[in-house]
Design an enzyme around this catalytic site. Structure first.
Site, PDB file in Angstrom:
ATOM      1  N   TYR A 270      -2.296  -2.126   9.881  1.00 35.13           N
ATOM      2  CA  TYR A 270      -1.922  -2.477  11.251  1.00 35.13           C
ATOM      3  C   TYR A 270      -1.132  -1.356  11.927  1.00 35.13           C
ATOM      4  O   TYR A 270      -1.430  -0.963  13.057  1.00 35.13           O
ATOM      5  CB  TYR A 270      -1.111  -3.772  11.272  1.00 35.13           C
ATOM      6  CG  TYR A 270      -0.547  -4.091  12.630  1.00 35.13           C
ATOM      7  CD1 TYR A 270      -1.329  -4.730  13.588  1.00 35.13           C
ATOM      8  CD2 TYR A 270       0.757  -3.722  12.975  1.00 35.13           C
ATOM      9  CE1 TYR A 270      -0.831  -5.002  14.851  1.00 35.13           C
ATOM     10  CE2 TYR A 270       1.267  -3.987  14.231  1.00 35.13           C
ATOM     11  CZ  TYR A 270       0.473  -4.631  15.163  1.00 35.13           C
ATOM     12  OH  TYR A 270       0.973  -4.878  16.420  1.00 35.13           O
ATOM     13  N   ASP A 305      -6.605 -10.133  12.401  1.00 36.71           N
ATOM     14  CA  ASP A 305      -6.859 -10.728  13.710  1.00 36.71           C
ATOM     15  C   ASP A 305      -6.779  -9.699  14.830  1.00 36.71           C
ATOM     16  O   ASP A 305      -7.465  -9.818  15.857  1.00 36.71           O
ATOM     17  CB  ASP A 305      -5.849 -11.845  13.969  1.00 36.71           C
ATOM     18  CG  ASP A 305      -4.414 -11.360  13.861  1.00 36.71           C
ATOM     19  OD1 ASP A 305      -3.767 -11.164  14.896  1.00 36.71           O
ATOM     20  OD2 ASP A 305      -3.941 -11.172  12.724  1.00 36.71           O
ATOM     21  N   LYS A 377      -4.041 -17.065   7.041  1.00 41.64           N
ATOM     22  CA  LYS A 377      -3.364 -17.226   8.323  1.00 41.64           C
ATOM     23  C   LYS A 377      -4.396 -17.144   9.444  1.00 41.64           C
ATOM     24  O   LYS A 377      -5.021 -16.102   9.654  1.00 41.64           O
ATOM     25  CB  LYS A 377      -2.293 -16.154   8.516  1.00 41.64           C
ATOM     26  CG  LYS A 377      -1.507 -16.346   9.804  1.00 41.64           C
ATOM     27  CD  LYS A 377      -0.512 -15.233  10.012  1.00 41.64           C
ATOM     28  CE  LYS A 377       0.183 -15.407  11.350  1.00 41.64           C
ATOM     29  NZ  LYS A 377       1.028 -14.248  11.690  1.00 41.64           N
TER      30      LYS A 377
END
Length: 527
Positions: A270, A305, A377
């Protein structure tokens, strides 16, 4: 719980290729240290506070002692041997009576460091000091277990995950407690904008964050104490989340362990992709931070995500699966167990696309079937939220239903004003009503929901898995593996070269005889 019957040969192949693709970055991490890893060692040994000489104005802007000491050692003898030998040589030779006193000598400009000819006394002293910090982390893990046994876990999965972030920790606390009373099981305190790019951890209780609240040890302590109070009130253990990412990932992981946080955002890529932090810096830091999380019993949340906010959620679905498999591989190598892997994915397919909900179910079931023991998640829609709050509320309801049907572990509450404005408290209340209704009305449907073999969902999941295996094969066959894949723009259509980004100057190749007592103790448990 229903899962898909994935091709076991294909699944085994995917994990084999993920291990091969990840190995170069594991080797990289073993050969290097960073300034943040070395600062984390000092934090484990108990060094806290800031240099009052170098800081003016807000306490969170002052330079921490750990930064000052690491910078002084680097300037005088380098970090190729690690921080432990020169610092504890100074202590064992009588230069200073304590780590704090030595830091103050650094601040005064009188400290002198050297690599000892006989490293054994420094090694033993450093090991004992760091072991005391790890013992505190171990005690916090036991305390969490005691509190869960006393108050109980939430009565059902998925856990409801809600964000608070006013910028002021003293405003965050009552909001977090109110959210817990309204049904939230996990409270995430997101960080002030840009904190991931600070190469130091702010100090103290802070009240001046922008679009988030600074991650500091004191803020962690205050929020954990507040959630302990409300846990006793509501009769379930309410978990606390923050972010172990950015340039201080190892230090924040240590602070989370010292203050008994329960989850941490901690993704392998990330920071590289979305904060332009140097890949080498990130991979060295993330391995150390995950070893700390493993020891502390912290659940990590990964960030797949985010890829779907920059790339198409259908065309690039396989890159999410690839990243999940790589995150799993790197997490296992660092000692994390499956129950600690909150692997990320999201409900981000364009709702105007025909069969969009069926596609979302296929992607969610693929993740659930690939990682049956991981508390996945599941993230709400953001990219296609338009400001039409009625449409947004409906989308969030479908998102919640998908989470219930497919047995997700952690459900981040979506709000109808997501990605449009900063949500009001009333928006959060409505969002919690939405998720509570869906989980109460349909939470048990996971027992009944079984897509047929050869049907739309099964075929789509198989297609995405095969595309993921093909991509993993290409990454594994390249000599630089994952590093090159990131440079090529494989994830989130964002290219990050290995020598670019922020923080590369803080990466140091280790010399023969280098010593890190934290790694020695953490790896001993992992082995």
């Amino acid at each position: 719980m229903s899962t898909l019957e994935l091709d076991p040969t294909l699944v085994a192949r995917a994990r084999e290729l993920a291990a091969r693709a990840a190995q170069p970055v594991v080797d990289l991490a073993r050969r290097h240290t960073t300034v943040s890893v070395e600062r984390a060692v000092l934090r484990l040994a108990g060094l806290t506070g800031t240099d009052p000489v170098t800081g003016e104005g807000r306490v969170e802007d002052r330079v921490p002692w750990v930064n000052r000491v690491v910078d002084a050692v680097r300037d005088q003898v380098g970090l190729e041997q690690g921080i432990a030998l020169p610092v504890w040589h100074a202590l064992t030779s009588g230069t200073a009576p304590s780590l704090q006193a030595l830091a103050e000598q650094v601040g005064a400009g009188t400290a002198r460091f050297e690599i000892p000819a006989d490293p054994e006394p420094a090694r033993l002293a450093a090991r004992d000091a760091v072991a005391a910090g790890l013992a505190r982390i171990d005690a916090n893990r036991r305390r969490r277990d005691e509190l869960v046994a006393t108050h109980g876990d939430p009565p059902r999965r998925p856990w409801i995950y809600l964000i608070v972030a006013t910028g002021d920790i003293h405003e965050d606390i009552p909001q977090a407690q109110a959210a817990a009373r309204a049904g939230a099981d996990v409270i995430a305190v997101i960080r002030s904008t840009g904190q991931s790019l600070l190469d130091y951890v702010p100090e103290g209780a802070t009240r001046t964050g922008y679009a988030g609240t600074y991650a500091t040890q004191e803020n962690f302590r205050l929020m954990r104490a507040a959630l302990d109070d409300v846990s006793a009130e509501v009769g379930r253990y309410v978990r606390l989340t923050n972010y172990a990412s950015g340039l201080c990932m190892p230090e924040i992981a240590v602070l989370a362990g010292l203050e008994r946080l329960d989850m941490m955002l901690n993704d392998a890529m990330y920071g590289i992709l979305f904060r332009d932090i140097n890949p080498r810096r990130t991979f060295v830091d993330q391995r150390f931070s995950r070893m700390v999380h493993a020891r502390a019993g912290i659940i990590i949340n990964t960030g797949e995500d985010n890829y779907l906010t920059t790339a198409d959620a259908v065309d690039e679905a396989h890159t999410v699966t690839v990243s999940q498999l790589l995150n799993e591989t790197l997490a296992h190598e660092a000692g994390l167990a499956d129950w600690q892997l909150g692997l990320g994915h999201a409900f981000e397919i364009n709702p105007d696309l025909k069969e969009s909900f069926r596609l979302e179910l296929a992607h969610a079931m693929l993740a659930r079937s690939l990682f049956p023991d991981a508390p996945l998640k599941w993230m709400p829609p953001t990219k296609h939220m338009t400001g039409d709050v009625f449409r947004g509320y409906l989308l969030d309801g479908f998102f919640n239903l998908a989470g219930a049907l497919t047995g997700q572990g952690i459900l981040l509450v979506g709000m109808m004003t997501e990605a449009v404005v900063t949500p009001w408290l009333s928006d959060r209340d409505l969002a919690l009503r939405n998720v509570r209704y869906v989980l109460d009305a349909a939470g048990g449907l996971t027992e009944d929901f079984a897509p047929p073999k050869g049907g739309f969902i099964d075929r789509r999941a198989d297609t995405v898995l095969r595309e993921a295996v093909d991509l993993l094969g290409r990454i594994a066959d390249h000599p630089e593996g994952l590093i090159q894949a990131i440079a090529d723009g494989t994830f989130g259509i964002t290219k990050r070269p290995p020598d670019g980004g922020k923080g590369l100057a803080g990466v140091v190749e280790l010399a023969a005889g280098a010593y890190n007592p934290a790694l020695e103790l953490l790896e001993a448990v992992h082995a």
